[in-house]
Design a protein around this motif. Structure first.
Motif, PDB file in Angstrom:
ATOM      1  N   TYR A  22       2.074   1.702  -3.329  1.00  0.00           N
ATOM      2  CA  TYR A  22       0.657   2.215  -4.318  1.00  0.00           C
ATOM      3  C   TYR A  22       0.317   3.658  -4.089  1.00  0.00           C
ATOM      4  O   TYR A  22       0.268   4.324  -5.060  1.00  0.00           O
ATOM      5  CB  TYR A  22      -0.444   1.430  -3.856  1.00  0.00           C
ATOM      6  CG  TYR A  22      -1.700   1.677  -4.601  1.00  0.00           C
ATOM      7  CD1 TYR A  22      -1.947   1.363  -5.582  1.00  0.00           C
ATOM      8  CD2 TYR A  22      -2.743   2.282  -3.685  1.00  0.00           C
ATOM      9  CE1 TYR A  22      -3.121   1.543  -6.280  1.00  0.00           C
ATOM     10  CE2 TYR A  22      -3.814   2.648  -4.447  1.00  0.00           C
ATOM     11  CZ  TYR A  22      -4.241   2.288  -5.640  1.00  0.00           C
ATOM     12  OH  TYR A  22      -5.327   2.636  -6.041  1.00  0.00           O
ATOM     13  N   PHE A  23       0.268   4.125  -2.751  1.00  0.00           N
ATOM     14  CA  PHE A  23      -0.020   5.391  -2.364  1.00  0.00           C
ATOM     15  C   PHE A  23       1.158   6.495  -2.995  1.00  0.00           C
ATOM     16  O   PHE A  23       0.840   7.277  -3.509  1.00  0.00           O
ATOM     17  CB  PHE A  23      -0.372   5.667  -1.097  1.00  0.00           C
ATOM     18  CG  PHE A  23      -1.538   5.257  -0.633  1.00  0.00           C
ATOM     19  CD1 PHE A  23      -2.708   5.816  -1.079  1.00  0.00           C
ATOM     20  CD2 PHE A  23      -1.764   4.158   0.393  1.00  0.00           C
ATOM     21  CE1 PHE A  23      -3.900   5.510  -0.814  1.00  0.00           C
ATOM     22  CE2 PHE A  23      -3.021   4.038   0.799  1.00  0.00           C
ATOM     23  CZ  PHE A  23      -4.145   4.343   0.215  1.00  0.00           C
ATOM     24  N   PHE A  41      -5.582  12.366  -8.800  1.00  0.00           N
ATOM     25  CA  PHE A  41      -5.373  11.345  -7.609  1.00  0.00           C
ATOM     26  C   PHE A  41      -6.552  10.288  -7.935  1.00  0.00           C
ATOM     27  O   PHE A  41      -6.361   9.031  -7.581  1.00  0.00           O
ATOM     28  CB  PHE A  41      -5.263  12.066  -6.422  1.00  0.00           C
ATOM     29  CG  PHE A  41      -5.114  11.252  -5.130  1.00  0.00           C
ATOM     30  CD1 PHE A  41      -3.969  10.635  -4.660  1.00  0.00           C
ATOM     31  CD2 PHE A  41      -6.236  10.822  -4.358  1.00  0.00           C
ATOM     32  CE1 PHE A  41      -3.916   9.939  -3.921  1.00  0.00           C
ATOM     33  CE2 PHE A  41      -6.137  10.051  -3.469  1.00  0.00           C
ATOM     34  CZ  PHE A  41      -4.944   9.609  -3.133  1.00  0.00           C
ATOM     35  N   TRP A  42      -7.829  10.944  -7.550  1.00  0.00           N
ATOM     36  CA  TRP A  42      -8.687   9.771  -7.611  1.00  0.00           C
ATOM     37  C   TRP A  42      -8.920   8.948  -8.740  1.00  0.00           C
ATOM     38  O   TRP A  42      -9.415   7.921  -8.563  1.00  0.00           O
ATOM     39  CB  TRP A  42     -10.152  10.556  -7.101  1.00  0.00           C
ATOM     40  CG  TRP A  42     -10.149  11.103  -5.719  1.00  0.00           C
ATOM     41  CD1 TRP A  42     -10.134  12.518  -5.280  1.00  0.00           C
ATOM     42  CD2 TRP A  42     -10.206  10.556  -4.659  1.00  0.00           C
ATOM     43  NE1 TRP A  42      -9.988  12.588  -3.903  1.00  0.00           N
ATOM     44  CE2 TRP A  42     -10.093  11.313  -3.532  1.00  0.00           C
ATOM     45  CE3 TRP A  42      -9.980   9.012  -4.485  1.00  0.00           C
ATOM     46  CZ2 TRP A  42     -10.223  11.096  -2.126  1.00  0.00           C
ATOM     47  CZ3 TRP A  42      -9.989   8.686  -2.781  1.00  0.00           C
ATOM     48  CH2 TRP A  42     -10.156   9.850  -1.956  1.00  0.00           C
ATOM     49  N   PHE A  63      -6.353   6.594  -8.645  1.00  0.00           N
ATOM     50  CA  PHE A  63      -6.317   5.636  -7.243  1.00  0.00           C
ATOM     51  C   PHE A  63      -7.412   4.495  -7.470  1.00  0.00           C
ATOM     52  O   PHE A  63      -7.004   3.396  -7.241  1.00  0.00           O
ATOM     53  CB  PHE A  63      -6.957   6.556  -5.986  1.00  0.00           C
ATOM     54  CG  PHE A  63      -7.294   6.029  -4.675  1.00  0.00           C
ATOM     55  CD1 PHE A  63      -5.975   5.477  -3.969  1.00  0.00           C
ATOM     56  CD2 PHE A  63      -8.373   5.460  -4.444  1.00  0.00           C
ATOM     57  CE1 PHE A  63      -6.401   4.630  -2.748  1.00  0.00           C
ATOM     58  CE2 PHE A  63      -8.678   4.703  -3.145  1.00  0.00           C
ATOM     59  CZ  PHE A  63      -7.799   4.316  -2.301  1.00  0.00           C
ATOM     60  N   PRO A 118       0.843  -1.075  -0.085  1.00  0.00           N
ATOM     61  CA  PRO A 118      -0.187   0.220   0.127  1.00  0.00           C
ATOM     62  C   PRO A 118       1.062   1.142  -0.111  1.00  0.00           C
ATOM     63  O   PRO A 118       0.607   2.324  -0.680  1.00  0.00           O
ATOM     64  CB  PRO A 118      -0.957  -0.011   1.252  1.00  0.00           C
ATOM     65  CG  PRO A 118      -0.682  -1.649   1.639  1.00  0.00           C
ATOM     66  CD  PRO A 118       0.314  -1.910   0.964  1.00  0.00           C
ATOM     67  N   LEU A 119       1.839   1.301   0.658  1.00  0.00           N
ATOM     68  CA  LEU A 119       2.821   2.342   0.366  1.00  0.00           C
ATOM     69  C   LEU A 119       3.210   2.620  -0.488  1.00  0.00           C
ATOM     70  O   LEU A 119       3.392   4.013  -1.249  1.00  0.00           O
ATOM     71  CB  LEU A 119       4.012   2.165   1.554  1.00  0.00           C
ATOM     72  CG  LEU A 119       3.480   2.443   2.922  1.00  0.00           C
ATOM     73  CD1 LEU A 119       4.966   2.105   3.930  1.00  0.00           C
ATOM     74  CD2 LEU A 119       2.843   3.624   3.367  1.00  0.00           C
ATOM     75  N   SER A 156      -0.069  11.956  -9.826  1.00  0.00           N
ATOM     76  CA  SER A 156      -0.993  13.329  -9.554  1.00  0.00           C
ATOM     77  C   SER A 156      -0.311  14.558  -9.461  1.00  0.00           C
ATOM     78  O   SER A 156      -0.411  15.697 -10.138  1.00  0.00           O
ATOM     79  CB  SER A 156      -1.777  13.149  -8.294  1.00  0.00           C
ATOM     80  OG  SER A 156      -2.384  11.927  -8.400  1.00  0.00           O
ATOM     81  N   THR A 170       3.168   5.880  -5.582  1.00  0.00           N
ATOM     82  CA  THR A 170       3.028   6.095  -6.921  1.00  0.00           C
ATOM     83  C   THR A 170       1.697   6.958  -7.760  1.00  0.00           C
ATOM     84  O   THR A 170       1.992   7.837  -8.658  1.00  0.00           O
ATOM     85  CB  THR A 170       2.729   4.546  -7.617  1.00  0.00           C
ATOM     86  OG1 THR A 170       3.834   3.653  -7.349  1.00  0.00           O
ATOM     87  CG2 THR A 170       2.542   4.648  -9.307  1.00  0.00           C
ATOM     88  N   VAL A 171       0.789   6.822  -6.814  1.00  0.00           N
ATOM     89  CA  VAL A 171      -0.379   7.691  -7.283  1.00  0.00           C
ATOM     90  C   VAL A 171      -0.233   9.044  -6.944  1.00  0.00           C
ATOM     91  O   VAL A 171      -0.589   9.957  -7.611  1.00  0.00           O
ATOM     92  CB  VAL A 171      -1.860   7.092  -6.437  1.00  0.00           C
ATOM     93  CG1 VAL A 171      -2.832   8.201  -6.500  1.00  0.00           C
ATOM     94  CG2 VAL A 171      -2.123   5.753  -7.044  1.00  0.00           C
ATOM     95  N   ILE A 172       0.472   9.224  -5.664  1.00  0.00           N
ATOM     96  CA  ILE A 172       0.855  10.953  -5.331  1.00  0.00           C
ATOM     97  C   ILE A 172       1.597  11.184  -6.480  1.00  0.00           C
ATOM     98  O   ILE A 172       1.782  12.655  -6.850  1.00  0.00           O
ATOM     99  CB  ILE A 172       1.126  10.968  -3.902  1.00  0.00           C
ATOM    100  CG1 ILE A 172      -0.056  10.660  -2.859  1.00  0.00           C
ATOM    101  CG2 ILE A 172       1.987  12.230  -3.654  1.00  0.00           C
ATOM    102  CD1 ILE A 172       0.395  10.376  -1.731  1.00  0.00           C
TER     103      ILE A 172
END
Length: 59
Positions: A14-15, A45-46, A49, A11-12, A22, A17-19
């Motif tokens: 993943y977040f 982001f959304w 995500f 999850p870290l 964005s 990468t998304v941040i």
């Protein structure tokens, strides 16, 4: 114990990468104003995500 690290790191990553995606997208629209950059960041982001959670898009 290795499984616990995997559960924490996935999850870290993943977040992060998304941040990162964005932020890059928002920086590309920075010349149009700060408000536009914030909106672009939020929309991107959304979008990423939820899109990256979709396992069908991984194939």
């Amino acid at each position: 114990m290795d499984i616990v690290w995997i559960i924490i790191l996935v999850p870290l990553i993943y977040f992060a990468t998304v941040i990162l995606i964005s932020t890059i997208q928002a920086m590309m629209t920075r010349g149009k104003g700060k408000r536009v950059a914030k909106e672009t960041f939020k929309e991107t982001f959304w979008h990423f995500f939820f899109e990256l959670l979709n396992p069908f898009s991984w194939i």
